[in-house]
Every structure is written in C-alpha cells, then in structure tokens.
Design an enzyme around this catalytic site. Sequence first.
Site, PDB file in Angstrom:
ATOM      1  N   LYS A  32      -5.656  16.865  41.967  1.00 26.72           N
ATOM      2  CA  LYS A  32      -6.806  17.706  41.617  1.00 26.72           C
ATOM      3  C   LYS A  32      -8.084  16.987  42.008  1.00 26.72           C
ATOM      4  O   LYS A  32      -8.231  15.794  41.735  1.00 26.72           O
ATOM      5  CB  LYS A  32      -6.818  17.957  40.099  1.00 26.72           C
ATOM      6  CG  LYS A  32      -7.867  18.959  39.669  1.00 26.72           C
ATOM      7  CD  LYS A  32      -7.360  20.366  39.863  1.00 26.72           C
ATOM      8  CE  LYS A  32      -8.440  21.416  39.655  1.00 26.72           C
ATOM      9  NZ  LYS A  32      -9.345  21.540  40.812  1.00 26.72           N
ATOM     10  N   LYS A  67      -9.727   9.997  35.563  1.00 28.56           N
ATOM     11  CA  LYS A  67     -10.447  11.027  34.808  1.00 28.56           C
ATOM     12  C   LYS A  67      -9.462  12.005  34.158  1.00 28.56           C
ATOM     13  O   LYS A  67      -9.582  12.326  32.973  1.00 28.56           O
ATOM     14  CB  LYS A  67     -11.382  11.767  35.766  1.00 28.56           C
ATOM     15  CG  LYS A  67     -12.483  12.557  35.119  1.00 28.56           C
ATOM     16  CD  LYS A  67     -13.400  13.165  36.161  1.00 28.56           C
ATOM     17  CE  LYS A  67     -14.132  12.118  36.968  1.00 28.56           C
ATOM     18  NZ  LYS A  67     -15.126  12.715  37.880  1.00 28.56           N
ATOM     19  N   LYS A 123      -9.404  14.081  46.382  1.00 20.66           N
ATOM     20  CA  LYS A 123     -10.788  14.401  46.742  1.00 20.66           C
ATOM     21  C   LYS A 123     -10.821  14.781  48.211  1.00 20.66           C
ATOM     22  O   LYS A 123      -9.958  14.358  48.992  1.00 20.66           O
ATOM     23  CB  LYS A 123     -11.717  13.206  46.504  1.00 20.66           C
ATOM     24  CG  LYS A 123     -13.147  13.607  46.183  1.00 20.66           C
ATOM     25  CD  LYS A 123     -13.260  14.177  44.765  1.00 20.66           C
ATOM     26  CE  LYS A 123     -14.706  14.544  44.442  1.00 20.66           C
ATOM     27  NZ  LYS A 123     -14.844  14.921  43.011  1.00 20.66           N
ATOM     28  N   THR A 179     -18.999  20.772  33.670  1.00 19.78           N
ATOM     29  CA  THR A 179     -19.276  19.329  33.780  1.00 19.78           C
ATOM     30  C   THR A 179     -20.451  18.957  32.888  1.00 19.78           C
ATOM     31  O   THR A 179     -20.392  17.983  32.123  1.00 19.78           O
ATOM     32  CB  THR A 179     -19.559  18.940  35.237  1.00 19.78           C
ATOM     33  OG1 THR A 179     -18.454  19.328  36.057  1.00 19.78           O
ATOM     34  CG2 THR A 179     -19.750  17.432  35.362  1.00 19.78           C
ATOM     35  N   ASN A 233     -26.362  21.167  40.298  1.00 19.97           N
ATOM     36  CA  ASN A 233     -25.640  21.933  39.278  1.00 19.97           C
ATOM     37  C   ASN A 233     -25.488  21.137  37.987  1.00 19.97           C
ATOM     38  O   ASN A 233     -25.848  21.595  36.905  1.00 19.97           O
ATOM     39  CB  ASN A 233     -24.270  22.351  39.822  1.00 19.97           C
ATOM     40  CG  ASN A 233     -23.434  23.067  38.769  1.00 19.97           C
ATOM     41  OD1 ASN A 233     -23.873  24.053  38.205  1.00 19.97           O
ATOM     42  ND2 ASN A 233     -22.261  22.559  38.483  1.00 19.97           N
ATOM     43  N   SER A 281     -11.478  23.189  35.017  1.00 20.73           N
ATOM     44  CA  SER A 281     -10.689  23.546  36.203  1.00 20.73           C
ATOM     45  C   SER A 281      -9.204  23.665  35.826  1.00 20.73           C
ATOM     46  O   SER A 281      -8.495  24.551  36.317  1.00 20.73           O
ATOM     47  CB  SER A 281     -10.855  22.482  37.296  1.00 20.73           C
ATOM     48  OG  SER A 281     -11.965  22.765  38.115  1.00 20.73           O
TER      49      SER A 281
END
Length: 417
Positions: free
Chosen positions: A71, A95, A107, A191, A222, A350
């Site tokens: 992810k 994380k 990533k 986030t 954001n 997510s």
Amino acid sequence: MAIDIMNPYEMAVAQFEDAGRRLGLSQAMRAILSKPKRELTVNFPVRMDNGDVRMFTGYRVQHNINRGPAKGGIRYSPQVSLDEVRALAMWMTWKCAVVGIPFGGAKGGVICDPHQMSHAELERLTRRYATEISILIGPDSDIPAPDMNTNPQVMAWIMDTYSMHKGYSVPAAITGKPLAIGGSEGRLEATARGVQFVTREAMRDRGMKPEETTVVIQGFGNVGSITARLISEMGCKVVGVSDISGGVYNPAGLDVYKTLRYSREHGGLKGLPGAEAVTNQELLELPCTVLIPAALENQLTRSNAPRIQARMIIEAANGPTTPEADMILNERGIPVIPDILANAGGVTVSYFEWVQDLQRFFWAENEINNRLESIMTRAYRAMCDKAEEQQVNLRLGAYLLAVARVAEATEIRGVYP
C-alpha cells in the site's frame, strides 16, 4: 545547507537499523527488512499537446508484503528519485504496522512537473504510467493512493485504466478516488485528521491548552491546509504557514479561512494581507508551541535544529527530520511525534476505502472518523507506552512497535523456498 541533506533511503535504513539492534533482530532479519522486495523502473513516452513526444521515468517500489498487500501513494515531482521512493515505501511498511492495519509498504512516483502540464497531458501521462506498473498493482497485490501533486482525479484515471485492462470495474485497485466511483467519505481529510488526533493527544499529555497554543505549519497543500483548519477548530492559534512560494507569519494569529481562500484565489500564499513574509527556512524557526512540518523530507537538520523554538514537533510530512536533527531535538527536550504515526491517518482511511470497495458496502463519514480516531489514539498510546517502557524517544518507540510486528510476520512465514 546542502551538506545536511541526507539521502532519504539512507535515512530510512538508519532509523530501521536503530530499532533492529534494540530489538535484537538477527543479521538475516535485518538484511531482509532493510531492502525493498521489488523495484520497478519504467521509461515511457507521452504525446504532448503540441504533438511532440516526451519520455518520462517512473517507479513503483514494494518494500515488504508479509503483513498483506502493498500500500502506498504515487507522487508527481521533478525531485522524485528511486532512493526517495525506496525510503517512502519502507516508511509505509512501518506506518501500516504501527497502526495495525494489514498492509505492507509501497510507493510510486513519476519524474515530472505537473504544474507545467495541461489537464490532457497529465491524463495521458497518468494512464501510460498506470499501464506500465499494472504488472504490479491490483486489489490483492498493491493498492496505490494519492501523494504529493496527485489527487482523486489522478486516482480515477488509474482505476479506469486498470479496469479497462481487466474488462470490468475494479474499484478496490486504488484508494483516494472520487466518491462517485467508490471513494470513501472522509478520505480527503484523513491524513490531516489523523494529525489532529495525534496533536490533541500529545497536547493533553503535556498539559497544553488549545487557547494557549500557537502553531506553525510548513506546507499548505492538501495535508497542511486541512491540518491548519482542523487545528484552528480545536481552538489553537495558527501563526505561520508556508507553501512553495514562501511563508507568512502573524504572531497575533492568521484567519485560517481567509488564508485558505486567498491561497485558492491567488495560487499561493505570497502577498497575503496582514501577514509578514518569511522564507520556508525562517518559518521553521519561528516562536511557537507546536511546529508541524507538512512538506518534504530533510527540513529539520543539524543546521537549524539548535534554533527551533517550538515546544513540540508533529511530523505531518514523511522524513522531515534527519537523524542528526533528531538527536539535537532530543537533547533539547523537544518531543517529536514521528511521521510513521502522525501522518498515518491517510493510509488508515485508505484501508477503510479498500474494505468498503471489496464489500460493496459503504460507511457514513462519522463512522469513518470515529474508527480513525480510535485507531490513531490507540496507536499513539501504544507508542508512548513503548517509549516509556524502553526509556527511548517517541520515534524509536514507534519503530520498536512497527518493526517487531513486521519481523514477527516475516519470521512466521519463513524464507521461501
């Protein structure tokens, strides 16, 4: 200044090695967890609006998938490098583990400047990049999401491209999508909301009252802009913010809603009325209670760490603090709430989006926010308990939790064949 800039992958490995040694991991386990599992580099052509064809380079890295599918976000930036993507993939592994969701870390990134591209050029680049990495991604293998300079529209193009290859819609292949095609309520703010929950808990632990708390936020994309809004709604006073054009500062406090509107209307913060202009580096050293770096890696270094005036730092960005700066801040008694926990709200929601897509059953926003709050506060408390138990700083406390969980999964699964 350049001498302080640390290779992000070397930084990520150094942070991991510190935890690995303290956990007494074997040399074999440390070797396995310090390297990405897979790295894909793609070079692909994109036809520009003027008819020219330009070549672009992109990456997708999977660090570890022993706890579940990979992810991680996709970023578009001229600064994207393979080592940056490797580091971000490793941080994603920790994380996901620290908040206890069943994903591994990945990533992706494309070396480009999306601000210099038209909407149509961006769509063609995105669809071609998605096609190139489609050999890795999918709802059971690797689920991309938005990151720097990507957004729900970019995720929609990737989901559509992947679905066209399959011949049917696969909403669970991507998260951070628009609501109309299987996105989740609360994902855009996730986030920043996670940052808010962690900041609130850390303030409570230190007896900081919101009305007496001043906050500086580096980065007004954001994450930074929504964090500013949520933090101000808590009752804190936001005194400084910055974006790529520079920073603005008002010790009496900025009107966050007016600042957001000005940024939207003028394409940046430069020239904000009623505020003093400061550079991004000056912004980090402003007097404040809480400093929230929400931009890029390598922002707090050995050069500026001695001059940081904040009483607490919340890492909304990935890797904003170098190990040397960490040591200096630790010696100065300035707690750092680490990135692998502080900004994990995005990947947590997510995960909720992925679950909703797989089940074709969607939750209300208040249910999502309540679940996020529960996960973030529980993970924050576990990190603090581990740090206190081991007499280490909060970053190492978070790493000890996360690395132990990934190592356990790796040990149980064994080495194939």
